[in-house]
Design an enzyme around this catalytic site. Structure first.
Site, short mmCIF file in Angstrom:
data_model
loop_
_atom_site.label_atom_id
_atom_site.label_comp_id
_atom_site.label_asym_id
_atom_site.label_seq_id
_atom_site.Cartn_x
_atom_site.Cartn_y
_atom_site.Cartn_z
N ASP A 1 -8.65 3.97 4.33
CA ASP A 1 -9.59 2.91 4.80
C ASP A 1 -10.34 2.63 3.49
O ASP A 1 -10.93 3.41 2.95
CB ASP A 1 -10.50 3.26 5.89
CG ASP A 1 -10.92 2.19 6.59
OD1 ASP A 1 -9.97 1.02 7.14
OD2 ASP A 1 -12.05 1.81 6.68
N HIS B 1 -10.10 2.78 -6.93
CA HIS B 1 -10.62 3.72 -5.98
C HIS B 1 -9.59 4.39 -5.20
O HIS B 1 -9.77 5.54 -4.69
CB HIS B 1 -11.28 2.60 -5.09
CG HIS B 1 -10.66 1.67 -4.40
ND1 HIS B 1 -9.98 0.81 -5.35
CD2 HIS B 1 -10.43 1.14 -3.09
CE1 HIS B 1 -9.32 -0.33 -4.50
NE2 HIS B 1 -9.52 0.31 -3.07
N GLY C 1 -5.36 -8.31 -1.25
CA GLY C 1 -6.96 -8.53 -0.86
C GLY C 1 -7.63 -9.08 -1.77
O GLY C 1 -7.46 -10.30 -2.24
N TYR C 2 -8.73 -8.36 -2.07
CA TYR C 2 -9.91 -9.11 -3.11
C TYR C 2 -9.70 -8.81 -4.55
O TYR C 2 -10.30 -9.27 -5.41
CB TYR C 2 -11.27 -8.55 -2.47
CG TYR C 2 -12.00 -8.58 -1.05
CD1 TYR C 2 -12.14 -10.01 -0.80
CD2 TYR C 2 -11.32 -7.86 -0.26
CE1 TYR C 2 -12.75 -10.23 0.29
CE2 TYR C 2 -11.75 -7.91 0.98
CZ TYR C 2 -12.41 -9.36 1.47
OH TYR C 2 -12.89 -9.30 2.41
N ASP C 3 -8.36 -8.41 -4.80
CA ASP C 3 -8.20 -8.03 -6.28
C ASP C 3 -8.19 -9.13 -7.29
O ASP C 3 -8.74 -9.14 -8.16
CB ASP C 3 -6.71 -7.32 -6.47
CG ASP C 3 -6.66 -5.88 -5.97
OD1 ASP C 3 -7.61 -5.15 -6.02
OD2 ASP C 3 -5.40 -5.31 -5.76
N LYS D 1 1.02 -1.24 0.08
CA LYS D 1 0.07 -0.18 0.00
C LYS D 1 0.96 1.21 0.13
O LYS D 1 0.46 2.33 -0.57
CB LYS D 1 -0.95 -0.04 1.27
CG LYS D 1 -1.99 0.87 1.08
CD LYS D 1 -3.04 0.97 2.34
CE LYS D 1 -3.84 -0.11 2.18
NZ LYS D 1 -5.07 -0.22 3.24
#
Length: 206
Positions: A76, A187, A160-162, A15
């Protein structure tokens, strides 16, 4: 030794790199070594007890600004699935119970929507990006990435959910996109591009 000018409230190295790649064009004269993460600063992790993405982003940014004495940014983010009423939402990182267990979170979500027809597998990634300063000033902005869930993970990139999310207008999952393309449409990219001018102003760049 370089003294950091900006703090990023995350312990996720992926990140940090992603946020810096998005923000760098908005911060002329600021280099990667001018930015420190929560790990670099050995800062404590605050309790993220907000019920919205915006609230949790501000909690993290404010806590790191207070601990470091420098401007701090945080985000977040999570995934909101239409048929789940917007869940996992703010609970995305701990959907399966343990914070940050990407594989378990992804597997649980796929299981929960296993019987949902393709035409009803709409979802969106949401990101709130916040900036806080030691004097108490702050700002928060939202970015969104609409798309849909696929039925099995694809790709080795992202996190993550990628691997189970295909963005609107794309044919491949986020985990199959190049980092540059993902930042263009994500996003997080939208949120931090909107936050960029505020960060530049705080750092005296405009």
């Amino acid at each position: 030794m370089t003294v950091p000018r900006l703090a990023i409230a995350t312990r996720n190295a992926h990140k940090v790199d992603e946020i810096w790649a998005i923000l760098a064009p908005h911060l002329p004269g600021v280099e990667r070594h001018d930015v420190a993460s929560a790990i670099d600063l050995d800062a404590p992790s605050p309790v993220e007890d907000g019920v919205t993405f915006e609230a949790n982003a501000l909690i993290k940014a404010r806590a790191l600004a207070a601990a470091s004495g420098m401007p701090a940014i945080a985000d977040d983010s999570g995934i909101a699935v239409d048929v789940l009423g917007g869940a996992p939402g703010v609970f995305s990182a701990r959907w399966a119970g343990s914070h940050g267990d990407d594989a378990a979170n992804l597997a649980l979500l796929l299981d929960q929507v296993g019987d949902v027809p393709d035409e009803h597998r709409g979802a969106q990634f949401v990101c709130a990006a916040a900036l806080a300063t030691p004097d108490g000033g702050d700002v928060v902005v939202l970015g969104r990435m609409p798309g849909r869930l696929v039925r099995a993970p694809r790709g080795e990139g992202g996190f993550g959910y990628d691997p189970i999310f295909v963005a609107e207008g794309e044919e491949v999952t986020n985990a199959e996109l190049s980092p540059e393309r993902k930042n263009e449409i994500s996003h997080r990219g939208a949120a931090f591009r909107a936050l960029g001018p505020h960060v530049a102003a705080v750092l005296g760049l405009r």
